[in-house]
Design a protein around this motif. Structure first.
Motif, mmCIF file in Angstrom:
data_model
loop_
_atom_site.group_PDB
_atom_site.id
_atom_site.type_symbol
_atom_site.label_atom_id
_atom_site.label_comp_id
_atom_site.label_asym_id
_atom_site.label_seq_id
_atom_site.Cartn_x
_atom_site.Cartn_y
_atom_site.Cartn_z
ATOM 1 N N MET A 1 80.692 30.744 16.327
ATOM 2 C CA MET A 1 80.456 29.680 15.334
ATOM 3 C C MET A 1 81.748 28.898 15.137
ATOM 4 O O MET A 1 82.802 29.473 14.905
ATOM 5 C CB MET A 1 80.020 30.303 13.999
ATOM 6 C CG MET A 1 79.623 29.273 12.961
ATOM 7 S SD MET A 1 79.107 30.049 11.395
ATOM 8 C CE MET A 1 77.539 30.747 11.881
ATOM 9 N N ASN A 2 81.705 27.561 15.271
ATOM 10 C CA ASN A 2 82.916 26.772 15.137
ATOM 11 C C ASN A 2 83.134 26.323 13.694
ATOM 12 O O ASN A 2 82.311 26.559 12.803
ATOM 13 C CB ASN A 2 82.869 25.555 16.080
ATOM 14 C CG ASN A 2 81.641 24.692 15.832
ATOM 15 O OD1 ASN A 2 81.230 24.494 14.686
ATOM 16 N ND2 ASN A 2 81.060 24.167 16.901
ATOM 17 N N ASP A 3 84.271 25.638 13.462
ATOM 18 C CA ASP A 3 84.633 25.225 12.115
ATOM 19 C C ASP A 3 83.620 24.267 11.509
ATOM 20 O O ASP A 3 83.461 24.213 10.282
ATOM 21 C CB ASP A 3 86.017 24.567 12.131
ATOM 22 C CG ASP A 3 87.120 25.585 12.444
ATOM 23 O OD1 ASP A 3 86.800 26.789 12.389
ATOM 24 O OD2 ASP A 3 88.254 25.173 12.719
ATOM 25 N N GLY A 4 82.932 23.488 12.368
ATOM 26 C CA GLY A 4 81.923 22.566 11.849
ATOM 27 C C GLY A 4 80.796 23.289 11.138
ATOM 28 O O GLY A 4 80.313 22.863 10.086
ATOM 29 N N TRP A 5 80.380 24.429 11.711
ATOM 30 C CA TRP A 5 79.333 25.226 11.085
ATOM 31 C C TRP A 5 79.835 25.860 9.791
ATOM 32 O O TRP A 5 79.084 25.995 8.820
ATOM 33 C CB TRP A 5 78.852 26.308 12.047
ATOM 34 C CG TRP A 5 77.917 25.766 13.093
ATOM 35 C CD1 TRP A 5 78.193 25.543 14.408
ATOM 36 C CD2 TRP A 5 76.569 25.351 12.892
ATOM 37 N NE1 TRP A 5 77.098 25.028 15.058
ATOM 38 C CE2 TRP A 5 76.082 24.903 14.143
ATOM 39 C CE3 TRP A 5 75.728 25.316 11.783
ATOM 40 C CZ2 TRP A 5 74.786 24.428 14.313
ATOM 41 C CZ3 TRP A 5 74.435 24.853 11.950
ATOM 42 C CH2 TRP A 5 73.972 24.410 13.199
ATOM 43 N N TYR A 6 81.104 26.234 9.778
ATOM 44 C CA TYR A 6 81.670 26.790 8.554
ATOM 45 C C TYR A 6 81.578 25.766 7.422
ATOM 46 O O TYR A 6 81.200 26.094 6.294
ATOM 47 C CB TYR A 6 83.150 27.163 8.756
ATOM 48 C CG TYR A 6 83.417 28.230 9.778
ATOM 49 C CD1 TYR A 6 82.386 29.020 10.300
ATOM 50 C CD2 TYR A 6 84.712 28.480 10.213
ATOM 51 C CE1 TYR A 6 82.641 30.005 11.241
ATOM 52 C CE2 TYR A 6 84.989 29.467 11.150
ATOM 53 C CZ TYR A 6 83.941 30.216 11.671
ATOM 54 O OH TYR A 6 84.203 31.192 12.597
ATOM 55 N N ASP A 7 81.946 24.538 7.763
ATOM 56 C CA ASP A 7 81.915 23.479 6.748
ATOM 57 C C ASP A 7 80.500 23.228 6.242
ATOM 58 O O ASP A 7 80.289 22.964 5.052
ATOM 59 C CB ASP A 7 82.494 22.178 7.315
ATOM 60 C CG ASP A 7 84.000 22.260 7.537
ATOM 61 O OD1 ASP A 7 84.625 23.155 6.926
ATOM 62 O OD2 ASP A 7 84.539 21.448 8.306
ATOM 63 N N LEU A 8 79.525 23.295 7.149
ATOM 64 C CA LEU A 8 78.136 23.089 6.728
ATOM 65 C C LEU A 8 77.701 24.140 5.706
ATOM 66 O O LEU A 8 77.001 23.831 4.740
ATOM 67 C CB LEU A 8 77.212 23.128 7.943
ATOM 68 C CG LEU A 8 77.204 21.894 8.842
ATOM 69 C CD1 LEU A 8 76.282 22.116 10.040
ATOM 70 C CD2 LEU A 8 76.741 20.667 8.049
ATOM 71 N N ILE A 9 78.141 25.391 5.919
ATOM 72 C CA ILE A 9 77.811 26.445 4.970
ATOM 73 C C ILE A 9 78.456 26.145 3.615
ATOM 74 O O ILE A 9 77.832 26.293 2.561
ATOM 75 C CB ILE A 9 78.278 27.815 5.500
ATOM 76 C CG1 ILE A 9 77.472 28.195 6.745
ATOM 77 C CG2 ILE A 9 78.144 28.891 4.426
ATOM 78 C CD1 ILE A 9 77.982 29.444 7.439
ATOM 79 N N GLY A 10 79.705 25.694 3.643
ATOM 80 C CA GLY A 10 80.399 25.346 2.400
ATOM 81 C C GLY A 10 79.739 24.192 1.681
ATOM 82 O O GLY A 10 79.546 24.236 0.460
ATOM 83 N N TYR A 11 79.366 23.153 2.433
ATOM 84 C CA TYR A 11 78.692 21.996 1.819
ATOM 85 C C TYR A 11 77.326 22.389 1.257
ATOM 86 O O TYR A 11 76.895 21.897 0.211
ATOM 87 C CB TYR A 11 78.535 20.872 2.839
ATOM 88 C CG TYR A 11 79.818 20.122 3.129
ATOM 89 C CD1 TYR A 11 80.583 19.586 2.089
ATOM 90 C CD2 TYR A 11 80.262 19.940 4.440
ATOM 91 C CE1 TYR A 11 81.761 18.902 2.359
ATOM 92 C CE2 TYR A 11 81.444 19.261 4.718
ATOM 93 C CZ TYR A 11 82.193 18.742 3.666
ATOM 94 O OH TYR A 11 83.349 18.065 3.936
ATOM 95 N N ALA A 12 76.635 23.279 1.974
ATOM 96 C CA ALA A 12 75.332 23.737 1.490
ATOM 97 C C ALA A 12 75.479 24.461 0.151
ATOM 98 O O ALA A 12 74.703 24.261 -0.787
ATOM 99 C CB ALA A 12 74.675 24.661 2.516
ATOM 100 N N GLY A 13 76.497 25.323 0.059
ATOM 101 C CA GLY A 13 76.756 26.016 -1.200
ATOM 102 C C GLY A 13 77.072 25.049 -2.322
ATOM 103 O O GLY A 13 76.572 25.200 -3.446
ATOM 104 N N ALA A 14 77.894 24.032 -2.037
ATOM 105 C CA ALA A 14 78.234 23.034 -3.046
ATOM 106 C C ALA A 14 76.996 22.253 -3.480
ATOM 107 O O ALA A 14 76.820 21.942 -4.673
ATOM 108 C CB ALA A 14 79.294 22.079 -2.494
ATOM 109 N N ALA A 15 76.127 21.947 -2.511
ATOM 110 C CA ALA A 15 74.906 21.198 -2.835
ATOM 111 C C ALA A 15 74.004 22.003 -3.772
ATOM 112 O O ALA A 15 73.427 21.456 -4.720
ATOM 113 C CB ALA A 15 74.154 20.845 -1.554
ATOM 114 N N VAL A 16 73.905 23.298 -3.521
ATOM 115 C CA VAL A 16 73.060 24.149 -4.374
ATOM 116 C C VAL A 16 73.639 24.212 -5.788
ATOM 117 O O VAL A 16 72.900 24.250 -6.776
ATOM 118 C CB VAL A 16 72.913 25.558 -3.780
ATOM 119 C CG1 VAL A 16 72.116 26.461 -4.714
ATOM 120 C CG2 VAL A 16 72.228 25.494 -2.426
ATOM 121 N N VAL A 17 74.977 24.199 -5.900
ATOM 122 C CA VAL A 17 75.615 24.174 -7.224
ATOM 123 C C VAL A 17 75.181 22.938 -7.995
ATOM 124 O O VAL A 17 74.814 23.010 -9.178
ATOM 125 C CB VAL A 17 77.153 24.207 -7.100
ATOM 126 C CG1 VAL A 17 77.803 23.926 -8.454
ATOM 127 C CG2 VAL A 17 77.623 25.551 -6.570
#
Length: 204
Positions: A1-17
């Motif tokens: 998994m590359n850094d782009g996928w990591y960022d997507l997980i982070g953005y998804a968490g922020a969106a749920v917040v």
């Protein structure tokens, strides 16, 4: 998994917040907060952001604890009798008139509606139940729960372990009319069965 996928997980968490911030139901907000914390915890581990891991880990544990209390057996419910002409009742129903019209559009205040109970949850007003007595039957005219306490244990208590609210008043049968799909689904979930054009729950 590359850094782009990591960022997507982070953005998804922020969106749920952000979504959780706009939700009024304590239970839905709880589930969303747990989901957001879990996503941000995973993100923190993947990118090695240990302060993020610590904070979201604490938030995750706290969120699970709050949701367990929300749905657990320790919640305290009380049905408080109110007079039909109570100023509080008029203010409560008037202040929630828009939502009441959406879920139970057939409700209109009636002098025959003499059975009134305020449902208190952990000392706070959580809902109102209004009915018209007819011998040993109670025709439920309004069963309303404020948005913050929907999806909680209140309805299960009122029509389940707390049904002494009705039986102590001499009722053996509850009758309700449903004019919306949401209300019909709600009654069926609580054990009411269809009888003619109404929904019925036998208490005996």
């Amino acid at each position: 998994m590359n850094d782009g996928w990591y960022d997507l997980i982070g953005y998804a968490g922020a969106a749920v917040v952000f979504v959780a911030l706009g939700v009024r139901s304590h239970v839905r907000k709880g589930w969303l907060s747990i989901g957001a914390a879990a996503l941000l915890l995973v993100y923190g581990v993947l990118v090695g952001a240990w302060p993020v891991v610590v904070v979201t880990g604490v938030l995750l544990v706290t969120g699970i604890g709050r949701l367990r209390r929300e749905l657990g057996p320790d919640t305290s419910f009380i049905a408080v009798p109110l007079e039909p002409d109570s100023p509080f009742l008029a203010d409560y129903v008037g202040g929630n008139a828009g939502e009441i019209a959406n879920s139970q559009p057939d409700y209109h205040p009636d002098p025959h509606d003499t059975f009134v109970r305020l449902i208190s949850r952990d000392g706070l007003p959580a809902g109102i139940l209004i009915g018209e007595p007819a011998g040993k039957e109670l025709l439920i005219k309004l069963d309303y729960v404020t948005p913050a306490y929907r999806d909680s244990a209140q309805a299960r208590w009122v029509f389940g372990s707390g049904r002494s609210v009705f039986t102590e008043a001499g009722f053996t049968r509850l009758v309700a009319n449903a004019h919306t799909t949401v209300h019909r689904n709600y009654l069926e979930l609580l054990g009411f069965h269809r009888e003619g054009g109404s929904y019925v729950l036998d208490l005996a």
